[in-house]
Design a protein around this motif. Sequence first.
Motif, PDB file in Angstrom:
ATOM      1  N   LEU A 196     -68.210  60.914  80.940  1.00  0.00           N
ATOM      2  CA  LEU A 196     -66.909  60.452  81.428  1.00  0.00           C
ATOM      3  C   LEU A 196     -65.849  61.533  81.257  1.00  0.00           C
ATOM      4  N   VAL A 197     -65.928  62.273  80.146  1.00  0.00           N
ATOM      5  CA  VAL A 197     -64.984  63.376  79.931  1.00  0.00           C
ATOM      6  C   VAL A 197     -65.149  64.436  81.019  1.00  0.00           C
ATOM      7  N   ALA A 198     -66.403  64.748  81.364  1.00  0.00           N
ATOM      8  CA  ALA A 198     -66.667  65.736  82.420  1.00  0.00           C
ATOM      9  C   ALA A 198     -66.149  65.237  83.765  1.00  0.00           C
ATOM     10  N   GLN A 199     -66.343  63.940  84.047  1.00  0.00           N
ATOM     11  CA  GLN A 199     -65.830  63.382  85.300  1.00  0.00           C
ATOM     12  C   GLN A 199     -64.307  63.425  85.340  1.00  0.00           C
ATOM     13  N   ARG A 200     -63.677  63.163  84.197  1.00  0.00           N
ATOM     14  CA  ARG A 200     -62.213  63.210  84.147  1.00  0.00           C
ATOM     15  C   ARG A 200     -61.708  64.624  84.425  1.00  0.00           C
ATOM     16  N   SER A 201     -62.390  65.630  83.883  1.00  0.00           N
ATOM     17  CA  SER A 201     -61.987  67.018  84.130  1.00  0.00           C
ATOM     18  C   SER A 201     -62.090  67.355  85.610  1.00  0.00           C
ATOM     19  N   SER A 202     -63.164  66.855  86.244  1.00  0.00           N
ATOM     20  CA  SER A 202     -63.334  67.105  87.671  1.00  0.00           C
ATOM     21  C   SER A 202     -62.233  66.438  88.492  1.00  0.00           C
ATOM     22  N   LEU A 203     -61.885  65.206  88.141  1.00  0.00           N
ATOM     23  CA  LEU A 203     -60.824  64.496  88.857  1.00  0.00           C
ATOM     24  C   LEU A 203     -59.465  65.162  88.646  1.00  0.00           C
ATOM     25  N   ARG A 204     -59.227  65.666  87.446  1.00  0.00           N
ATOM     26  CA  ARG A 204     -57.968  66.374  87.176  1.00  0.00           C
ATOM     27  C   ARG A 204     -57.842  67.618  88.065  1.00  0.00           C
ATOM     28  N   GLU A 248     -59.283  56.276  90.144  1.00  0.00           N
ATOM     29  CA  GLU A 248     -60.482  56.745  89.452  1.00  0.00           C
ATOM     30  C   GLU A 248     -60.152  57.144  88.014  1.00  0.00           C
ATOM     31  N   LEU A 249     -59.056  57.835  87.818  1.00  0.00           N
ATOM     32  CA  LEU A 249     -58.656  58.256  86.477  1.00  0.00           C
ATOM     33  C   LEU A 249     -58.331  57.052  85.593  1.00  0.00           C
ATOM     34  N   GLU A 250     -57.701  56.061  86.174  1.00  0.00           N
ATOM     35  CA  GLU A 250     -57.384  54.843  85.413  1.00  0.00           C
ATOM     36  C   GLU A 250     -58.655  54.119  84.990  1.00  0.00           C
ATOM     37  N   ASP A 251     -59.610  54.016  85.911  1.00  0.00           N
ATOM     38  CA  ASP A 251     -60.882  53.364  85.584  1.00  0.00           C
ATOM     39  C   ASP A 251     -61.651  54.140  84.520  1.00  0.00           C
ATOM     40  N   LEU A 252     -61.614  55.468  84.630  1.00  0.00           N
ATOM     41  CA  LEU A 252     -62.286  56.297  83.635  1.00  0.00           C
ATOM     42  C   LEU A 252     -61.697  56.091  82.246  1.00  0.00           C
ATOM     43  N   LYS A 253     -60.382  56.058  82.177  1.00  0.00           N
ATOM     44  CA  LYS A 253     -59.731  55.836  80.880  1.00  0.00           C
ATOM     45  C   LYS A 253     -60.126  54.491  80.293  1.00  0.00           C
ATOM     46  N   SER A 254     -60.188  53.469  81.150  1.00  0.00           N
ATOM     47  CA  SER A 254     -60.588  52.141  80.688  1.00  0.00           C
ATOM     48  C   SER A 254     -62.017  52.163  80.162  1.00  0.00           C
ATOM     49  N   ASN A 255     -62.912  52.835  80.883  1.00  0.00           N
ATOM     50  CA  ASN A 255     -64.315  52.912  80.445  1.00  0.00           C
ATOM     51  C   ASN A 255     -64.451  53.717  79.161  1.00  0.00           C
ATOM     52  N   MET A 256     -63.676  54.785  79.021  1.00  0.00           N
ATOM     53  CA  MET A 256     -63.730  55.580  77.796  1.00  0.00           C
ATOM     54  C   MET A 256     -63.245  54.771  76.602  1.00  0.00           C
TER      55      MET A 256
END
Length: 360
Positions: A169-177, A270-278
């Motif tokens: 999830l951290v890697a996906q967040r970096s990609s989205l950023r 997507e970033l909001e969902d990622l934060k929720s999942n993290m």
Amino acid sequence: MQEKERRSAKQALQDLKMEIRSSQDTLIIAVDIGKIRNCACFMSSSGKVLRRRFFFTNTIDGFNQLMRQTKFYQRREKLPHTLFGMEPSGYYWIHLYEHLTRCGKRAITVSPLAVNRNRETINVSRDKSDPKDAYNIADLMRQGKFYLPIYRDKEIRELKRFTKIYYRLVAQRSSLRCRLRGIVGYIFPELEHYFTDILAKSMMIILENCPFPSEIRKMGRSRFVFLLAKENPRFSRKRAEEIYELACSSVGITGEEKSALFEIKFLLKELEDLKSNMDKVNAEVQNIVSGRDDYSLLISIPGVGPVTASSIIAEIGDITNFSSGKQLIKLAGLDLYGSESGISIHSLRHITKRGRRTLR
């Protein structure tokens, strides 16, 4: 607790290596692991090859076929002991390893690096096949060049799975950023350079309400400054006015507002969902480690937080499997190596990085 139960994993491994090197009554079963089917090589500890290739599938029927073949060669060659070995390829080897463990069989693993290096000592040809790899593994086992995999209990396996999910999830967040920074740099390049963090609170307010310079200009200076002050009181009025001035003279691309807005909304969601999942993953991790003594000790170290402490426990497992700190250093790939040959000595030493990247 008996002395035999208290002995370290290192001592148990050394005893097993000595047994294989010195015994003549052990059947070695080396398995080259595949996704769909595996190939086994049967060899006695004296070096006699009994069968070079035996293919079986990654199913319970395939595992039972392997066990029947093992019993057959045990009876025929009068070999009372067995030792199964395999190369830890991905996660496919775990199914066979756990099946063998449940059946009470001894199972070890060999290093992929050792398999690669030992291949040329058997045959200089670059030809590679499953039967040759199985024989290669058997040869390493007979030499005692193997190790015991770190077996984790159910709780640690759950923890390791959660930590893997977290880092993905951290890697996906970096990609989205990076994607979000790219689209902001396209439509409003001055704003991208104004904020160091693309996910800063004020940046999020602008992207959610008025991401285009033209929209900021239409709002007017007072309304735009009021919006930022209302949503983020800690953001200074002077900085808000500077952003407005940037919008008034922006060189951002126009004419693609509809598609750009769609992408921005999509990335923010997507970033909001990622934060929720993290957050959910962190909650599950805390449920596992909160009552552990090793976790309490780790977070008491300055600079070690909950995520780092949980990751260390997931990688190490039971600390009693290690008899010294040097073993942990080697597991992480933080041990040093140098180069010496004759009178040529290079004093500069480097870490090997041959270990677990997450732990390192």
